[in-house]
Design an enzyme around this catalytic site. Structure first.
Site, PDB file in Angstrom:
ATOM      1  N   MET A  57       0.888  -1.295   0.147  1.00  0.00           N
ATOM      2  CA  MET A  57      -0.174  -0.102   0.113  1.00  0.00           C
ATOM      3  C   MET A  57       0.948   1.278   0.115  1.00  0.00           C
ATOM      4  SD  MET A  57      -3.338  -0.920   2.107  1.00  0.00           S
ATOM      5  CE  MET A  57      -2.950  -0.769   3.640  1.00  0.00           C
ATOM      6  N   TYR A  63       4.379   3.984   0.716  1.00  0.00           N
ATOM      7  CA  TYR A  63       4.868   4.471   1.897  1.00  0.00           C
ATOM      8  C   TYR A  63       6.150   3.514   2.361  1.00  0.00           C
ATOM      9  CZ  TYR A  63       5.645   8.429   4.744  1.00  0.00           C
ATOM     10  OH  TYR A  63       6.334   9.597   5.588  1.00  0.00           O
ATOM     11  N   HIS A  85       9.215  -3.684   3.330  1.00  0.00           N
ATOM     12  CA  HIS A  85       8.983  -3.994   1.845  1.00  0.00           C
ATOM     13  C   HIS A  85      10.313  -4.162   1.161  1.00  0.00           C
ATOM     14  CE1 HIS A  85       5.639  -0.906   2.991  1.00  0.00           C
ATOM     15  NE2 HIS A  85       5.119  -2.026   2.705  1.00  0.00           N
ATOM     16  N   GLN A 124      -2.914 -12.189   7.647  1.00  0.00           N
ATOM     17  CA  GLN A 124      -2.963 -11.974   6.239  1.00  0.00           C
ATOM     18  C   GLN A 124      -2.131 -12.991   5.512  1.00  0.00           C
ATOM     19  OE1 GLN A 124      -2.794  -8.059   4.528  1.00  0.00           O
ATOM     20  NE2 GLN A 124      -0.715  -8.561   3.708  1.00  0.00           N
TER      21      GLN A 124
HETATM   22  O1  PAF Z   1      -0.207  -5.860   3.657  1.00  0.00           O
HETATM   23  C1  PAF Z   1      -0.507  -4.873   2.753  1.00  0.00           C
HETATM   24  O2  PAF Z   1       0.010  -3.758   2.650  1.00  0.00           O
HETATM   25  C2  PAF Z   1      -1.954  -5.069   2.060  1.00  0.00           C
HETATM   26  O3  PAF Z   1      -2.852  -5.637   2.976  1.00  0.00           O
HETATM   27  C3  PAF Z   1      -1.824  -5.647   0.632  1.00  0.00           C
HETATM   28  C4  PAF Z   1      -1.519  -7.046   0.843  1.00  0.00           C
HETATM   29  C5  PAF Z   1      -1.017  -4.862  -0.117  1.00  0.00           C
HETATM   30  C6  PAF Z   1      -3.288  -5.567   0.041  1.00  0.00           C
HETATM   31  O4  PAF Z   1      -3.904  -4.367   0.121  1.00  0.00           O
END
Ligand code: PAF
Length: 272
Positions: A21, A23, A28, A144
């Site tokens: 998402m 930022y 990441h 998730q």
């Molecule tokens: O983990 C995230 O940043 C979000 O939940 C994702 C997997 C990009 C889905 O919008």
């Protein structure tokens, strides 16, 4: 995007996807470094997905800075950033949802109704648009990751789902785009979250198997911090996320807490 991916696949090249998402932070970046190694083409998506935010959550405030993200992505060797407009992902006649049932009931699924449906829907769309061979997700969002693995298996997505370890600041705080919301005092209090997880690991390695006793001790540590409101602290089976009475198999200790308006999550794996 689909045409580009088809061309890569026809040319025999493999594609890695890191959905984000935006930022971007070091968490990441670690996914991108791994993605870079595992495929010929590295694609990241940047999309603040409105359908995974509940009413009163931080969709509007969620930090966004595409210029900064582009620079960081370039430095990490990303080939393509897929950053669609919201109206293209969800046109006015949009009406299809992907729901994973059991593993989304507990933990954040209980506190954030609809959240995981939003996540699985957008991730399924990203998979169909970007057509990756492998997709990488952080273990910080443990539920998730379990949910997406379940979805990929259940819906026969021909994509390898890879979870990568949580990246932490030097003082232990798990990296999150939401850390930018914290005031210095809140940030200091937030350190009790990772500290308490370390303590849980110590307890289990010294032979404690009773989940209630571990959870009580952890609640005690975090409870001392006046600025923190605990949402949940639970110890669950890593595969089905059902709560355990005894730590007699690989388990995840997952917690969520609020500091002011900021909701943070963290977890650690406990092995008997
Ligand atoms: O983990 C995230 O940043 C979000 O939940 C994702 C997997 C990009 C889905 O919008």
């Amino acid at each position: 995007m689909q045409k580009f991916s088809n061309r890569q696949r026809e040319g025999g090249r493999t594609i890695a996807l890191v959905p984000t998402m935006g930022y971007l932070h070091k968490g990441h970046l670690s996914l991108m470094v791994e993605g870079r190694k595992r495929a010929d083409i590295l694609i990241i998506s940047i999309f603040v997905n409105p359908t995974q935010f509940g009413k009163g959550e931080d969709y509007q405030e969620y930090p966004r800075d595409l210029t900064r993200d582009k620079k960081l992505a370039r430095e990490a060797g990303v080939d393509i950033i897929f950053a669609p407009k919201t109206s293209l992902m969800y046109p006015p006649d949009y009406q299809t949802w992907v729901e994973v049932r059991e593993v989304t009931r507990n933990l954040c699924g209980a506190s954030r109704p609809g959240h995981f449906q939003g996540v699985t829907t957008v991730v399924a769309k990203l998979f169909n648009i970007i057509k990756p061979h492998i997709a990488l997700f952080g273990e910080k969002d443990f539920q998730q990751l379990v949910t997406i693995k379940r979805m990929a298996a259940d819906l026969n997505f021909d994509i390898k789902i890879l979870g990568m370890p949580t990246v932490r600041e030097n003082d232990g705080l798990a990296m999150s785009s939401r850390n930018t919301y914290l005031s210095p005092r809140e940030r200091e209090s937030a350190l009790s979250l990772s500290r308490s997880l370390r303590r849980a690991r110590e307890l289990v390695s010294s032979g404690e198997r009773n989940t209630t006793r571990v959870i009580e001790e952890i609640k005690g540590i975090i409870g001392k911090e006046k600025l923190i409101n605990i949402d949940y602290i639970k110890i669950c089976d890593t595969d089905n996320l059902k709560e355990l009475k005894k730590i007699d198999r690989k388990a995840v200790m997952a917690l969520a807490a609020k500091l002011g308006q900021t909701r943070l999550i963290d977890n650690c794996i406990l092995k008997p």
